[in-house]
Design a protein around this motif. Sequence first.
Motif, short mmCIF file in Angstrom:
data_model
loop_
_atom_site.label_atom_id
_atom_site.label_comp_id
_atom_site.label_asym_id
_atom_site.label_seq_id
_atom_site.Cartn_x
_atom_site.Cartn_y
_atom_site.Cartn_z
N PHE A 345 0.84 -1.21 0.00
CA PHE A 345 0.00 0.00 0.00
C PHE A 345 0.87 1.26 0.00
O PHE A 345 0.53 2.25 -0.65
N MET A 346 1.99 1.21 0.73
CA MET A 346 2.90 2.36 0.77
C MET A 346 3.56 2.61 -0.58
O MET A 346 3.76 3.75 -0.99
N VAL A 347 3.90 1.55 -1.28
CA VAL A 347 4.49 1.70 -2.61
C VAL A 347 3.45 2.24 -3.59
O VAL A 347 3.74 3.12 -4.42
N GLY A 348 2.21 1.75 -3.47
CA GLY A 348 1.18 2.12 -4.43
C GLY A 348 0.71 3.55 -4.32
O GLY A 348 0.62 4.27 -5.33
N ASN A 349 0.41 4.01 -3.11
CA ASN A 349 -0.17 5.35 -2.95
C ASN A 349 0.86 6.47 -2.96
O ASN A 349 0.85 7.31 -3.87
#
Length: 454
Positions: A345-349
């Motif tokens: 999620f941290m990489v995506g957003n």
Amino acid sequence: MDQSSVSADKPKTTKESRRALISSFLGSTVEYYDFLLYGSAAGLVFPYLFFSDKMDPTLGMVLSFVILLAGYVTRPIGGVLFGHFGDRFGRKNMLFITLMMMGLVSIGIGLMPTYDTIGVAAPLLLVLLRIVQGLAVGGEWAGATLMAAEHVQEKNRGLAASIAVTGGPTGSVLATLILGLFAGLPQEQFLSWGWRIPFLLSAALVVIGLYMRYRVSESPDFVEAQKSGQIHTGVPIVRVLTKYPMSSLYGILAAAGPLFMQSLLAIFMVPYVVESGAVDRQEALMMLTASSFVHIFAIPFFAGLSDRFGRRPVMLVGAGISIALVFPMFALFNSGSFWLIALAFMVGNPIIQASMYGPIGAFLAEKFETQDRYTGVSLTFQLGSLVGAGTAPLMATWLMNLGNGGGTSNIAWYFILLIVLAALSVYLSKETRNRAERTALRAEESIDDKVLGQ
């Protein structure tokens, strides 16, 4: 002077600029809290409450995503509608109306009877409320972005526009955090009343947002255009389609890619990782909340870079980052590990999505002249949102079930296609950072040449 940008020497008071930024941020936060709260509930709640219990759960989820899509379909309509009056009569009043509409819809959803109570009228009423919600958001994004951007000096426009844009992840943080708190209830209580409370809490946020919107002054750019007689009496959408056809197309495609990722993470990936058994419902929502919180700071970071280096270079580098990291992101989602999924999620957003999305407010605003800007930005962003974000859950569901064994790899390749189109659109667009300053400088040089030639 070219009216496509704010003039470099136009006076902007610090107090009014600050008030406009706060108002745009809070209003956008409330709007997207309401809009994204529906998205979070679409996969976790609505399939079980607003469709017959005899229906296959997967079909119920697909139908919930279809209703979700209805809101995205009406967003361009709302953008054109509010853009029309915003370009004719001003930004401020339109933003007051959109925020009021959004609040009333969320309260209505929070009080809605279920399928067991009113039968097929339940999903039909949900569709109606979602359509009104889409109309409101369609007019909100461009208006809030422009109110922020048009109240500051041009050298800070990218950062200012991003303040309104960060209302999206801030609203997402509030929506997923509050829904996540209630998601910890036993399943029966959560589906009975727990999911309704976050929608009803919207009323308090709307009151705060309306107060701030009441206090902010009208856009200085619009006031100046009015005084100089540049506000047309015709139809803004006609001028946008005839005067800026390629700029509009490039704006739509540039927005679609990063918006696909935003919707995918917020709506599809949460139920996906829950169904995998790696995390529970509350944990997945908290992961999304944490990534959205970091996202709030990542967006202005990339927007600030675009003020310094230009919109095109930053967005093109963002496209490269997106392509490089999408497969590793899905590998993390499929790892089955709590911490690796949280990292995904941290990489995506904050990284993949924000690297192209951060400068998008200024990138779109600077494509249009003041008298056409509200309509132009609304149309391009909302159509991009429909193509990217609106179809994301349905496309992801279809791609996951193609039968070729590709799974999330199919989604990754589709995202790469969208990003390639976005990058090409950005590459073919003109750089607009400091455009007004360059236009003013050329005008001064032209005057000097004429004086020297006499």
